[in-house]
Design an enzyme around this catalytic site. Sequence first.
Site, mmCIF file in Angstrom:
data_model
loop_
_atom_site.group_PDB
_atom_site.id
_atom_site.type_symbol
_atom_site.label_atom_id
_atom_site.label_comp_id
_atom_site.label_asym_id
_atom_site.label_seq_id
_atom_site.Cartn_x
_atom_site.Cartn_y
_atom_site.Cartn_z
ATOM 1 N N HIS A 1 0.868 -1.177 0.000
ATOM 2 C CA HIS A 1 0.000 0.000 0.000
ATOM 3 C C HIS A 1 0.906 1.228 0.000
ATOM 4 C CE1 HIS A 1 -3.619 2.369 0.708
ATOM 5 N NE2 HIS A 1 -2.820 3.151 1.409
ATOM 6 N N CYS A 2 0.777 2.047 -1.009
ATOM 7 C CA CYS A 2 1.649 3.213 -1.158
ATOM 8 C C CYS A 2 0.942 4.450 -0.598
ATOM 9 C CB CYS A 2 1.993 3.424 -2.626
ATOM 10 S SG CYS A 2 3.143 4.774 -2.890
#
Length: 114
Positions: free
Chosen positions: A78-79
């Site tokens: 998850h960025c």
Amino acid sequence: MSDYIITAVFHFLFGMFVWCFIRVVFSNPGKVPPYWGFYMGDPEYKKKRYCLICHVFKPERCHHCSVCNKCVLNMDHHCPWINNCVGFSNRKIFMLLLFYTLSVLYFADFFMGN
């Protein structure tokens, strides 16, 4: 090189960076196909993983993201910079975003720096 060519190349690279950023922010990272594991021809003895939060059977390398609150197919991470997961459907766009980010930074430093 001419200043017009340098400016045109920089604006092209920056435009591609913005286009990739918008696409990766609003793209779906990949979801689990409906009824996965029942139609895929998997043998019955193979262990099937089940997500207790989404209530779906998960394929290999599928993980539940606690930030997005959904199961992501072939999840990488998850960025926080794009506020989205990087998964099966948007990995190529994410890699292009990284490429254009570095291209714009190096181009600006090399040609436009003092």
